[in-house]
Structures are given as structure tokens and as C-alpha cells.
Design a protein around this motif. Structure first.
Motif, PDB file in Angstrom:
ATOM      1  N   SER A 288     -29.613  28.922  51.381  1.00 55.44           N
ATOM      2  CA  SER A 288     -29.188  27.834  50.804  1.00 55.44           C
ATOM      3  C   SER A 288     -28.000  27.780  49.967  1.00 55.44           C
ATOM      4  O   SER A 288     -27.876  26.610  50.012  1.00 55.44           O
ATOM      5  N   CYS A 289     -27.224  28.674  49.680  1.00 54.10           N
ATOM      6  CA  CYS A 289     -25.978  28.344  49.382  1.00 54.10           C
ATOM      7  C   CYS A 289     -24.432  27.741  50.329  1.00 54.10           C
ATOM      8  O   CYS A 289     -23.056  27.397  50.310  1.00 54.10           O
ATOM      9  N   ALA A 304     -24.680  38.496  52.684  1.00 55.79           N
ATOM     10  CA  ALA A 304     -24.590  37.465  51.475  1.00 55.79           C
ATOM     11  C   ALA A 304     -22.726  37.622  52.485  1.00 55.79           C
ATOM     12  O   ALA A 304     -22.559  38.699  53.125  1.00 55.79           O
ATOM     13  N   SER A 335     -15.023  29.819  53.441  1.00 56.92           N
ATOM     14  CA  SER A 335     -16.146  29.635  52.197  1.00 56.92           C
ATOM     15  C   SER A 335     -15.572  31.393  51.304  1.00 56.92           C
ATOM     16  O   SER A 335     -15.553  30.653  50.146  1.00 56.92           O
ATOM     17  N   GLY A 351     -22.086  33.997  47.873  1.00 58.88           N
ATOM     18  CA  GLY A 351     -23.168  34.306  47.486  1.00 58.88           C
ATOM     19  C   GLY A 351     -24.209  35.050  47.052  1.00 58.88           C
ATOM     20  O   GLY A 351     -25.471  35.284  48.037  1.00 58.88           O
ATOM     21  N   GLY A 354     -26.009  35.076  43.100  1.00 59.56           N
ATOM     22  CA  GLY A 354     -25.475  33.522  42.816  1.00 59.56           C
ATOM     23  C   GLY A 354     -25.092  33.099  44.315  1.00 59.56           C
ATOM     24  O   GLY A 354     -24.410  33.313  45.259  1.00 59.56           O
ATOM     25  N   CYS A 355     -24.591  31.310  44.301  1.00 60.30           N
ATOM     26  CA  CYS A 355     -23.765  30.757  45.317  1.00 60.30           C
ATOM     27  C   CYS A 355     -22.650  30.981  45.345  1.00 60.30           C
ATOM     28  O   CYS A 355     -21.600  30.940  46.855  1.00 60.30           O
TER      29      CYS A 355
END
Length: 798
Positions: A288-289, A304, A335, A351, A354-355
């Protein structure tokens, strides 16, 4: 061996080693053949389970039934190797027990069968005597009728089949079994059962079953085993169970690079590393991130982007599936770089918790820039990396601000050991040094001469400071920090060698020191062991073992590197191992195995063997971006042959070689794509008594370097051979080297006289005449390097 100057390839004599043709490397490619993955075996059933094999795609129905108050019905699926995605079940019927209106199926997943069960042990609440068929236990949770109980551990353990499960405690009804115990066991003795089913990491999936349909659970990034457990009284009938695969699925047609050799274990290692990278690759829509494809640290747990892990897995992905991996590598780089701090510091991860960014360690900040340079080396994607150059320069500038008055990096933060490290940490300065070296290379190709000069000076200053303050002269080793002179970490010592910081006269002692302390399953984090370990007790991890292999290969100890490779990674590719996943692991303990389900068994930084085998055993490495210039330096060790290819933007760079170690002969073929050129290093069985030569036209001899002869070539197909020197081979080499036919004939005549000589004196005189003419023609018909080789091998014929 024939040394050819003709336009066509000569026939090779039988004594020249040849490689097998039409090798089937594709048979080694792991991974599922479609996105709908079915299990390959049933490992265990518990309770009332009928026709479990139907879940293997064999047709029919699997029926799970739970009676009120009875044990759950469980079937444990085995996918045979690591998979990841969303598990599903097809339900054809569901019957509930009133007053319930639905049944509950619980799905638990694990990479290893050992970690699929929890709470497997309890203790005896009262003493048991010989002849007893019942024991009192502190907990009945691990036990089910029809399964086994083991009372005691070690040689005194007794295993029995459970016939009834009662209540816990000294006054409870306990566990009844058959046959009776044969020995007494005191209160407090360990009692072991099957336990409860759990995930090795994260929450289990609970499916509420009502109507016949397909029920799909949430994403499980990496597992091999799956327990499907009916938890409620009733009956559920299944026609199918499997998962929707959600990692990168690479069939053989996706492999733009490959490797195959005479050693089956090494072959399995290469493809296990490639599959590890694929299991860590995350397509769009899975996480989702991220709205771009990325590469995670592991198939499970963190899931991550961690730059330290990408230092290993990015090259592995690019060497195996080539351009198919590039969007994932770029997505990961973007990213990270898109979250650069105003100071220039790059985040360590994205990620995780948290994102957003997760700033962990200055070493990882350096790695976050290095992975962008790596990408250019393999991909040749100059325009993309040019756009990143200002951010990479800012990141490098930030690292200069962490240098103290002694010229060394100080940050007082964590590293991959997962523990705070204070002061002048040798490895921290080496990470900055590696960044400077990579930036020198980058700027020399797409940047400025001023930056090359700036980084070169900073690297020289840093190297001097490391050697001046952090090298323990008495021990001959690099110490952990300025305040820990008696702790010698593996990473700092091997990276000092790998990066060219260690003086040449110190290298062998460092390598010998650590090799003398190898454990059966790898090289420990630090010496003297166990002076350091991470907070979870790990003393062996693959990242710094990969660095040690690289240091050994760079120091002409390829045999030592391969031995270490087999020690640490050999168990991991053994299909009979209880932890086999077909992928590589995050950590191991002293026995070579993981000790907790929390650790990932498909972890990016464990994939190093694939890079080692391609770049050191096969021998192909990029020199300029995208292999526009390349080097090919095989290190054959004890292999009979190897072959494969690396992907380049211009096509594959292909290599085949074979050797006969007993005869001292070697044979190699190189196919270089258009628009590329490189150096071919031809191995010699002896630096002074072997001779090499091209078997096809177009190669130019450059020099002899140790036990290699080095040639330059452009695009096309080239073959080379080497063998112990003989008069005939030396004459052929003279003909190849000399630009003057008369000189070549004169030298050949002298070799004929030496060959025909009846005494050592006469042969020596003829060879002296040969040497004198070679010296006279140096810089004329012969280059200095050619002359040096001719004299060296001629002396071997005296």
C-alpha cells in the motif's frame, strides 16, 4: 593447444578441455509456473480430516470436521519452497453446529515447519512412575488425541501416542497415552506435544465461512508451509487450496543472465540467490505504501526498502533477470532519494514503521547513494542517473560533515548489527570511503573533473586516517573503534581489503587470522568470538560473509572464498534441510540454522552467492556503464567447467570455460556484444611455466599479471587456451606476437635448435640466443610485455 592467426577457428586437439554443449540450466529455475500456486504435499493432518490429498489438485473433496468439545481439524500444506501472496480456499459445503451461523477457518503460515507450531512444551505437574499411562501437566494446550507426547529430553525421552486429553494441573485429569512409560520422571520434567498453530510472523488469517465460494485471505509475503484449521464445531468441505502469487514470477524466459557449472551445489546456490531477489520484488498494487515496483529487504517481516539489503540484491537481480529488474531497482532508488533531507542525508529505509522515511544509520545513508551508482554500472542507464547526480552529490557532501578532527566518521548510531556503536567506528569510515570511490567512478563518466579531484583527495585523506588511527599494529588487524582496540570486526577488516584501504603487506595476515577462526557454518561477526553479537544472539550473518568472499577473491584466494560459500550457504540449498525454502536466509546460529521464526528465510542480503559466482567464478564484471567496457577474469578453483552470460544493454556477454587441472590446461570462449570491448584474463596453471594464446583472430596481448595472461578484444567471438609451455607452443606464441616475419623466423630457429639439443649446455646456449634476440627486438617487433612473457616461459624450458 593451437595458437591461431588464421581467419578461421582451428580444430582443437583432444587434450584441450572442452565444455558440455546444450546445458539445461533452465531446469534449475525455481519459482511457480503460474500465479495460481498449489501445494505440492501434505505435511500433517490433525483431528478429523478426510482425503487431504484433494488439496493437491488431485480432484475430489477434503472434509474437515470438528465435534463439539473436540480438537480442531487441521491440514498442513507444503508448497515445497518459498512462496508469497494471498492464500485462498474453495469451499463447496459448510455445515455449522447451532447456535453458530458460520464456521471459522484459521490460516497460519511459516517458512519452516518448526516455526508453524508454538507452545509445544510444558512440564509435569507431578512425578511420573514407570508403568504409568497418564501424566499430570501444567498445560494441556500442546496436546491432542491421536498425536504424540514426549516426556523428558535427550537420551531419557519417551514418546507415546495420546489417547485422551483431560485438564491441566496436579489435580487435573492430565494426558493419557499408550503404551506405558518405562522409566520414572520427576516433577518439572519437560513434556512436548504438537502445540498450537501460529504464524512465524504477524497475525493469522481468520476466514468466516458461510456460503460455498472462494475465500481469500490477506497478503503473506513469504512462507513455505500453511496450516488450514477448522476451529469451530461443524464441517467444511474444500475442493481446492492455494495462493495467488504476489512476488515477481520469473520463468526461464525472464532470465537474461544465467550460470551453470560442473558443481551442482554451486548451481543451486546461483538460482537460490536469484529467486531470493524475486521473492523480495514487489509489483505495483501489492504494497500500500508504494505506487511503483520496489524491492524489499525480505519476503516477510519488515517488507520495507532497506538500502543495505539492496547493496546485495540489486546486483543479483540485474545479473539474473536483467532489464526485467530495472523498474524495481529504479523504483526503490526513487523512493529513497525522493525523501532526501535538507542536509543531504539519505534515509536508511522507506516503508518501515509507516510509509515514510526511516532514518537508522549513517552507513545505510551511504548505501542509499551507492545503490544508484550500482544501477548505472549494470544498466548503463546514463540519462536516469544523470538526473540523480545533484542528489548524490548532496548526499556525499553530507557525509563529509560527519568527519571529525581526526579525519574519521563519527555518528554514534546503529548499524546492521542492530546496536548502537559510538566513537570512531572503522566500518562507518569505510562506508564513506566506498561512497567516495563510487562517486569518483560516477563523476568520471557523467560528472565533472573537479568533483573527481575533490573526492579523490577526500578518499586519500580518509584512507590515511583509517590506517593511522584504527589499524592495530600489534595485532595486524583493523579494530572496531578507537576505544575498542582488542575487538576485530569482520566487516571492517574485509572491507578494508575489498576497498583497497588495507596495505598490500597486511592483507594475507588479515585473511589468515579470520580463516583460522572460521566456524563450521561461516565467519563470525567479530573476533575474538563471541566478543560481539547482535541483540538477538546472532554471531553469523551473510552480509559480512559476502564481503569476506569478495575480499578473498580480490586477493587471489578464490578457493578460500568458495570454501566459505559452501560453509554458510551449503545447508541453505540442501532440500533435505528442515529449513529449506529454495531461498537464502537472514541469519544463522552456530549450527548453521535459524533459531526463530522472526528471521526471514528469503532475505535480500543473503543473496550474495549469485553475484560471487557470476563475477568471480564465471568472471564477468562491468568496467564502464552497462558493460560498454568489461573485464572477464575467471577464478576456476576446483571446477571442471562453467558457462553462462550477463545481460548488457547491447545484448548478452557470454562465457564458457573448461579446465583440466591435472594437465594444467584451460580453454575459454567469449562472445561479446556489438558496441562493447574488454579485457580477457586467461588463467595459467603456473605464472612461470605456462603459456597462453588466442585460438581465434582479433585478440591483442596486453600483459602477464600473476597467473593470468591479459588480452584485449572488441565485439565478436573469441577463444583462448593455456597449457604448460613447450617448444612448439612457444614458437606459435612468437609467431602471434612478432610483427616482423623475419624476426619470428629467427626466434623460431633458435627454439628449434634448443629443442633438438642433446645436452643441457647446448639447449641453454640456444635459449640464451633466443633471449638476446627477444631483448634486442623489445620495443620493435615485440612489446615489452610480450618480450617479458617470452623470456619467462623460455626459461622454464632450460
Amino acid at each position: 593447444m593451437t595458437i591461431a592467426t588464421a581467419a578461421c577457428k582451428p580444430d582443437l586437439p583432444s587434450e584441450v578441455p572442452t565444455w558440455p554443449e546444450n546445458v539445461n540450466w533452465q531446469a534449475l529455475v525455481p519459482g511457480p509456473s503460474s500465479d495460481d500456486v498449489l501445494p505440492v504435499g501434505i505435511t500433517r493432518t490433525l483431528g478429523s480430516v478426510t482425503n487431504a490429498d484433494a488439496l493437491l489438485g488431485k480432484g475430489g473433496e477434503t472434509v474437515l470436521t470438528v465435534e463439539p468439545g473436540g480438537p480442531p481439524a487441521v491440514v498442513v500444506l507444503d508448497y515445497g519452497h518459498e512462496v508469497g501472496g494471498t492464500p485462498y480456499v474453495n469451499v463447496s459445503r459448510s455445515t455449522v453446529t447451532a447456535p453458530a451461523t458460520s464456521n471459522t477457518l484459521r490460516v497460519s503460515t511459516s517458512e519452516a515447519l518448526k516455526f508453524l507450531n508454538a507452545s509445544t512444551t510444558t512440564t509435569l505437574s507431578g512425578a511420573a512412575n514407570a508403568g504409568d499411562t497418564n501424566v499430570k501437566v501444567a498445560s494441556v494446550a500442546p496436546f491432542y488425541a491421536g498425536t504424540q507426547i514426549t516426556v523428558g529430553i535427550g537420551d531419557g525421552a519417551e514418546t507415546r501416542t495420546i489417547t485422551a486429553v483431560g485438564t491441566a494441573g496436579a489435580a487435573g485429569s492430565g494426558i493419557t497415552f499408550s503404551p506405558a512409560l518405562t522409566a520414572a520422571h520427576p516433577t518439572g520434567t519437560t513434556a512436548t506435544g504438537i502445540g498450537t498453530y501460529v504464524n512465524d510472523n504477524g497475525a493469522q488469517i481468520n476466514l468466516t465461512i458461510t456460503n460455498p465460494q472462494t475465500y481469500t485471505g490477506g497478503l503473506r509475503g513469504g512462507f513455505r508451509f500453511e496450516a488450514i484449521e477448522l476451529r469451530t464445531p461443524g464441517t467444511v468441505t474444500l475442493t481446492r487450496a492455494g495462493l495467488n502469487f504476489k512476488a515477481y514470477r520469473a520463468a526461464p524466459d525472464k532470465y537474461e543472465g544465467w550460470f551453470y557449472s560442473s558443481d551442482d551445489q554451486l548451481n543451486r546456490m546461483w538460482y537460490a540467490g536469484a529467486y531470493t531477489a524475486q521473492m523480495d520484488m514487489v509489483p505495483v498494487g501489492v504494497a500500500s505504501c508504494f505506487n511503483v515496483p520496489v524491492i524489499f529487504d525480505g519476503a516477510k517481516r519488515d517488507r520495507a526498502i532497506w538500502s543495505g539489503d539492496l547493496m546485495i540484491t540489486d546486483p543479483v537481480a540485474m545479473l539474473s533477470i536483467g532489464s526485467n529488474s530495472h523498474p524495481y531497482v529504479r523504483g526503490s532508488i526513487d523512493s529513497i532519494l525522493n525523501l532526501q533531507a535538507a542536509s543531504g542525508r539519505l534515509t536508511s529505509a522507506v516503508g518501515f514503521r509507516g510509509c515514510g522515511a526511516f532514518d537508522y544509520a549513517v552507513t545505510y545513508s551511504a548505501y542509499s547513494a551507492i545503490i544508484a551508482v550500482q544501477y548505472l554500472r549494470y544498466s548503463g542507464d546514463t540519462e536516469y542517473v544523470k538526473g540523480l547526480l545533484p542528489k548524490l552529490e548532496a548526499a556525499t557532501a553530507y557525509h563529509a560533515t560527519r568527519v571529525n578532527g581526526n579525519g574519521l566518521v563519527v555518528t554514534n548510531d546503529n548499524d546492521y548489527w542492530q546496536t548502537r556503536q559510538n566513537g570512531e567506528v572503522t566500518e562507518y569510515s569505510l562506508a564513506y570511503y566506498e561512497l567516495l570511490q563510487d562517486m569518483i567512478w560516477l563523476e568520471s563518466h557523467i560528472g565533472s573533473a573537479d568533483k573527481v579531484a575533490e573526492y579523490t583527495q577526500k578518499a586519500a585523506n580518509l584512507k590515511a586516517a583509517i590506517n593511522g588511527r584504527l589499524f592495530n599494529q600489534d595485532a595486524g588487524l583493523y579494530q572496531h573503534t578507537d576505544t575498542r582496540p582488542s575487538v576485530f570486526p569482520l566487516d571492517a577488516n574485509m572491507n578494508a581489503i575489498r576497498l583497497g584501504v588495507a596495505p598490500a603487506d597486511k592483507v594475507q595476515h588479515i585473511l589468515t587470522y579470520f580463516k583460522d577462526r572460521w566456524q563450521p557454518h561461516g565467519s563470525e561477526i567479530s573476533q575474538p568470538a563471541p566478543s560481539m553479537k547482535d541483540p538477538y544472539g546472532h554471531t553469523i550473518e551473510p552480509l559480512n560473509n559476502t564481503w569476506e568472499m569478495m575480499a578473498r577473491i580480490q586477493s587471489n584466494d578464490a578457493a578460500g572464498a568458495i570454501e566459505l560459500l559452501r560453509r554458510l550457504w551449503g545447508l541453505q540449498v540442501d532440500p533435505n534441510s528442515p529449513f529449506y525454502t529454495g531461498t537464502f536466509w537472514e541469519f544463522v546460529m552456530s549450527d548453521g540454522f535459524p533459531d526463530r521464526g522472526f528471521d526471514s528465510l528469503a532475505h535480500a542480503w543473503g543473496a550474495g552467492p549469485t553475484q560471487i559466482l557470476t563475477e568471480s567464478v564465471l568472471g564477468a564484471t562491468p568496467v564502464d556503464p552497462g558493460y560498454a567496457k568489461w573485464a572477464l577474469k575467471p577464478q576456476p578453483t576446483d571446477l571442471a567447467w562453467a558457462q553462462g552470460q550477463v545481460p548488457t544493454p547491447r545484448g548478452a556477454l557470454s562465457v564458457k570455460w573448461a579446465q583440466d587441472a591435472g594437465k594444467g590446461t584451460f580453454h575459454m570462449e567469449v562472445v561479446a556484444p556489438q558496441g562493447t570491448s574488454g579485457e580477457v584474463w586467461v588463467p595459467l596453471s603456473s605464472a612461470t611455466q605456462s603459456i597462453s594464446g588466442p585460438l581465434t583472430p582479433g585478440a591483442t596481448f596486453l600483459r602477464r599479471s600473476g597467473s593470468y595472461d591479459v588480452y584485449s578484444v572488441g565485439a565478436g567471438t573469441f577463444e583462448f587456451g593455456s597449457a604448460p609451455v613447450s617448444f612448439e607452443l612457444l614458437k606459435a606464441l612468437v609467431a602471434h606476437f612478432s610483427v616482423n616475419a623475419d624476426v619470428a623466423q629467427g626466434l623460431a630457429d633458435k627454439l628449434d635448435r634448443a629443442s633438438a639439443a642433446k645436452s643441457a649446455t647446448t639447449r641453454g646456449n640456444a635459449l640464451d640466443a633466443f633471449t638476446n634476440q627477444v631483448n634486442a627486438q623489445t620495443g620493435k617487433a615485440l612489446t615489452p610485455d610480450e618480450a617479458k612473457v617470452l623470456i619467462t616461459v623460455a626459461n622454464a624450458l632450460r
